[in-house]
Design an enzyme around this catalytic site. Structure first.
Site, PDB file in Angstrom:
ATOM      1  N   GLU A 106      21.144  58.273  39.249  1.00 42.93           N
ATOM      2  CA  GLU A 106      21.424  57.270  40.270  1.00 42.93           C
ATOM      3  C   GLU A 106      20.172  56.874  41.040  1.00 42.93           C
ATOM      4  O   GLU A 106      19.236  57.648  41.208  1.00 42.93           O
ATOM      5  CB  GLU A 106      22.535  57.738  41.203  1.00 42.93           C
ATOM      6  N   CYS A 119      15.086  54.058  46.118  1.00 45.14           N
ATOM      7  CA  CYS A 119      15.050  55.514  46.068  1.00 45.14           C
ATOM      8  C   CYS A 119      15.391  55.923  44.643  1.00 45.14           C
ATOM      9  O   CYS A 119      16.455  55.574  44.142  1.00 45.14           O
ATOM     10  CB  CYS A 119      16.074  56.070  47.066  1.00 45.14           C
ATOM     11  N   CYS A 126      19.289  69.143  39.153  1.00 42.66           N
ATOM     12  CA  CYS A 126      18.214  69.805  39.901  1.00 42.66           C
ATOM     13  C   CYS A 126      18.479  71.298  39.880  1.00 42.66           C
ATOM     14  O   CYS A 126      19.628  71.732  39.858  1.00 42.66           O
ATOM     15  CB  CYS A 126      18.228  69.293  41.345  1.00 42.66           C
ATOM     16  N   CYS A 130      19.602  73.811  46.833  1.00 43.66           N
ATOM     17  CA  CYS A 130      19.799  73.642  48.283  1.00 43.66           C
ATOM     18  C   CYS A 130      21.309  73.552  48.564  1.00 43.66           C
ATOM     19  O   CYS A 130      22.036  72.852  47.867  1.00 43.66           O
ATOM     20  CB  CYS A 130      19.098  72.390  48.794  1.00 43.66           C
ATOM     21  N   CYS A 133      23.318  70.079  49.202  1.00 45.44           N
ATOM     22  CA  CYS A 133      22.994  68.929  48.355  1.00 45.44           C
ATOM     23  C   CYS A 133      23.880  68.877  47.111  1.00 45.44           C
ATOM     24  O   CYS A 133      24.040  69.878  46.406  1.00 45.44           O
ATOM     25  CB  CYS A 133      21.522  69.015  47.955  1.00 45.44           C
ATOM     26  N   GLY A 173      16.904  65.442  41.970  1.00 43.54           N
ATOM     27  CA  GLY A 173      15.790  66.134  41.323  1.00 43.54           C
ATOM     28  C   GLY A 173      14.708  66.553  42.289  1.00 43.54           C
ATOM     29  O   GLY A 173      14.611  66.048  43.408  1.00 43.54           O
ATOM     30  N   GLU A 174      13.903  67.516  41.842  1.00 48.41           N
ATOM     31  CA  GLU A 174      12.751  67.951  42.618  1.00 48.41           C
ATOM     32  C   GLU A 174      11.502  67.420  41.899  1.00 48.41           C
ATOM     33  O   GLU A 174      11.139  67.922  40.830  1.00 48.41           O
ATOM     34  CB  GLU A 174      12.747  69.483  42.716  1.00 48.41           C
ATOM     35  N   SER A 228      10.787  68.606  52.836  1.00 51.82           N
ATOM     36  CA  SER A 228      12.137  68.899  53.307  1.00 51.82           C
ATOM     37  C   SER A 228      12.111  70.260  53.983  1.00 51.82           C
ATOM     38  O   SER A 228      12.183  71.289  53.328  1.00 51.82           O
ATOM     39  CB  SER A 228      13.112  68.918  52.125  1.00 51.82           C
ATOM     40  N   HIS A 230      13.953  71.369  57.136  1.00 51.56           N
ATOM     41  CA  HIS A 230      15.357  71.694  57.448  1.00 51.56           C
ATOM     42  C   HIS A 230      15.600  72.950  58.284  1.00 51.56           C
ATOM     43  O   HIS A 230      16.716  73.177  58.753  1.00 51.56           O
ATOM     44  CB  HIS A 230      16.220  71.768  56.190  1.00 51.56           C
ATOM     45  N   CYS A 347      22.998  62.186  48.199  1.00 52.47           N
ATOM     46  CA  CYS A 347      22.333  62.388  46.908  1.00 52.47           C
ATOM     47  C   CYS A 347      23.271  63.007  45.887  1.00 52.47           C
ATOM     48  O   CYS A 347      23.876  64.032  46.137  1.00 52.47           O
ATOM     49  CB  CYS A 347      21.216  63.426  47.052  1.00 52.47           C
TER      50      CYS A 347
HETATM   51  N1  SAH Z   1      14.096  67.546  45.933  1.00 55.81           N
HETATM   52  C1  SAH Z   1      13.453  66.724  46.882  1.00 55.81           C
HETATM   53  C2  SAH Z   1      13.965  65.304  46.982  1.00 55.81           C
HETATM   54  C3  SAH Z   1      15.427  65.047  46.882  1.00 55.81           C
HETATM   55  S1  SAH Z   1      16.505  65.047  48.237  1.00 55.81           S
HETATM   56  C4  SAH Z   1      13.486  67.377  48.247  1.00 55.81           C
HETATM   57  O1  SAH Z   1      14.093  68.421  48.385  1.00 55.81           O
HETATM   58  O2  SAH Z   1      12.871  66.867  49.171  1.00 55.81           O
HETATM   59  C5  SAH Z   1      15.925  63.997  49.515  1.00 55.81           C
HETATM   60  C6  SAH Z   1      16.235  64.544  50.900  1.00 55.81           C
HETATM   61  O3  SAH Z   1      17.638  64.522  51.196  1.00 55.81           O
HETATM   62  C7  SAH Z   1      15.796  65.997  51.045  1.00 55.81           C
HETATM   63  O4  SAH Z   1      15.222  66.179  52.309  1.00 55.81           O
HETATM   64  C8  SAH Z   1      17.114  66.733  50.935  1.00 55.81           C
HETATM   65  O5  SAH Z   1      17.027  68.009  51.501  1.00 55.81           O
HETATM   66  C9  SAH Z   1      18.038  65.790  51.681  1.00 55.81           C
HETATM   67  N2  SAH Z   1      19.465  65.956  51.387  1.00 55.81           N
HETATM   68  C10 SAH Z   1      20.068  66.299  50.241  1.00 55.81           C
HETATM   69  N3  SAH Z   1      21.402  66.343  50.376  1.00 55.81           N
HETATM   70  C11 SAH Z   1      21.662  66.012  51.656  1.00 55.81           C
HETATM   71  C12 SAH Z   1      22.847  65.872  52.435  1.00 55.81           C
HETATM   72  N4  SAH Z   1      24.036  66.106  51.897  1.00 55.81           N
HETATM   73  N5  SAH Z   1      22.723  65.514  53.729  1.00 55.81           N
HETATM   74  C13 SAH Z   1      21.508  65.279  54.271  1.00 55.81           C
HETATM   75  N6  SAH Z   1      20.361  65.396  53.605  1.00 55.81           N
HETATM   76  C14 SAH Z   1      20.421  65.759  52.313  1.00 55.81           C
END
Ligand code: SAH
Length: 362
Positions: A106, A119, A126, A130, A133, A173-174, A228, A230, A347
């Site tokens: 996507e 995006c 992935c 996390c 996600c 994905g990462e 990221s 968090h 995502c």
């Molecule tokens: N793997 C990479 C990029 C993908 S996710 C990374 O971890 O940065 C892009 C951003 O969205 C990341 O900061 C991720 O932690 C955040 N993200 C993923 N799922 C989410 C959700 N359900 N709510 C808020 N942020 C989310």
């Protein structure tokens, strides 16, 4: 040079060269080896990366025999939309693209005042795990090739008829877990002979693979690196992100400082606010301590709850309080606008829904 030919990566589906992943230099060499004149490479590169042709068939100024030869020798990545959702709130469009092997990825198209932003996904699935996600729930299927990353942007440009000015690698994905392909993608995307998107308009987001962050710093690109984060302590971060067991916040901060030192580009911290988990007064205070020495920009993301987990968004006042506290302490901070809330916002949700539907589970 092991990976001189971008197309000869293990991810390539049937062993043929993936022509759209070749740099201009490589394309020239490849065609020269086939006895083609140099200007053919210029023409083909332009068809692929400027005119955004969907097939060799469309390259009408090449001879029929050259096109037929290409069909045989190369794979040509051209993504097909299998589902498009448009937000009624803000016009955001979410595309689900089919890949040649039947997988889907996507991508999201967002309209901002400063231009159109896309995006993109960097992997199918992935493996980072996390906890909030949706993209990681089924693990990693495979890496995307450079051409599959590029073509998300090309296909969206073709479908919307509008130029893309900003690209964020923040979909499924990462990206640092697919580092070599990511780098080739970045070079093609920003190449002056291609779409020529300014490096400054490209952001790569990582959950924090420290060695790769350092490696990227040494490339001296002008792209923005987003981390990221968090959470502000290792202990809290480990509860949300398994990668925190591998690299400490201290190592992350060193890698961020190194990135800034090498590129002159300020880091962005992404901080998804999860109700009752990382949104307290003390979290804000600790975040300020981490952000201050790096002069970084903080992007607050109200967590987008996924049905597989029971995380909740912080309430509005709490988010504002958190932001104000950072601002008072002179940290540059923004709250990410929630684009496309009505269309499987978080995502990986669209892909997952598609997969469960295909499997007859809905
Ligand atoms: N793997 C990479 C990029 C993908 S996710 C990374 O971890 O940065 C892009 C951003 O969205 C990341 O900061 C991720 O932690 C955040 N993200 C993923 N799922 C989410 C959700 N359900 N709510 C808020 N942020 C989310």
């Amino acid at each position: 040079m092991g990976d001189r030919l971008y197309g000869k990566l293990d991810d390539n589906l049937d062993g043929r060269v993936d022509i759209k992943s070749l740099s201009f230099e490589e394309l020239k060499e490849e065609l020269a080896a086939r006895g083609e004149k140099a200007f053919r490479a210029t023409q083909m590169y332009e068809w692929m990366h400027v005119k955004l042709a969907r097939s060799f068939e469309e390259m009408t100024n090449l001879s029929k025999s050259l096109r037929a030869g290409c069909e045989e020798r190369y794979t040509y990545t051209s993504l097909v939309p299998v589902n498009v959702q448009e937000s009624k709130i803000d016009g955001t469009k979410k595309f689900l693209f089919g890949l040649a092997d039947g997988n889907v990825v996507e991508s999201v198209w967002m309209k901002y005042q400063h231009g159109n932003s896309v995006c993109i996904s960097s992997q199918v699935g992935c493996r980072m795990g996390c906890s909030f996600c949706a993209s990681t729930l089924d693990g990693l299927e495979r890496n995307l090739t450079p051409s599959e990353m590029l073509d998300q942007i090309y296909a969206i440009t073709r479908l919307t008829g509008e130029r893309v000015s900003n690209v964020v690698v923040m979909g499924t994905g990462e990206p640092m877990d697919n580092y070599d392909n990511l780098l080739k993608f970045l070079k093609l995307l920003t190449d002056e002979h291609g779409l020529h998107i300014s490096q400054r308009n490209v952001t790569v987001s990582t959950c924090g693979l420290v060695p790769r962050m350092r490696q990227l710093a040494q490339e001296h690109l002008q792209i923005t690196l987003a981390l990221s984060l968090h959470a502000t302590t290792d202990e809290k971060r480990r509860r949300l992100m398994p990668i925190a067991n591998r690299y400490s916040i201290e190592e992350l901060m060193d890698a961020c400082a190194y990135y800034f030192e090498q590129t002159g580009r300020r880091i962005t911290f992404e901080y998804s606010l999860v109700g009752g988990v990382n949104d307290r007064e003390e979290d804000a205070r600790e975040l300020i301590e981490l952000a201050r020495p790096l002069c970084c920009h903080v992007n607050l993301i109200p967590v987008n709850p996924i049905k597989e987990r029971d995380y909740v968004q912080s309430d509005k006042e709490c988010i504002i309080r958190f932001k104000n506290k950072l601002e008072k302490n002179k940290i540059a901070v923004t709250i990410r606008r929630e684009m496309g809330r009505d269309i499987d916002g978080a995502c990986g949700q669209l892909r997952r829904r598609h997969m469960t539907r295909e499997a007859g589970q809905v």
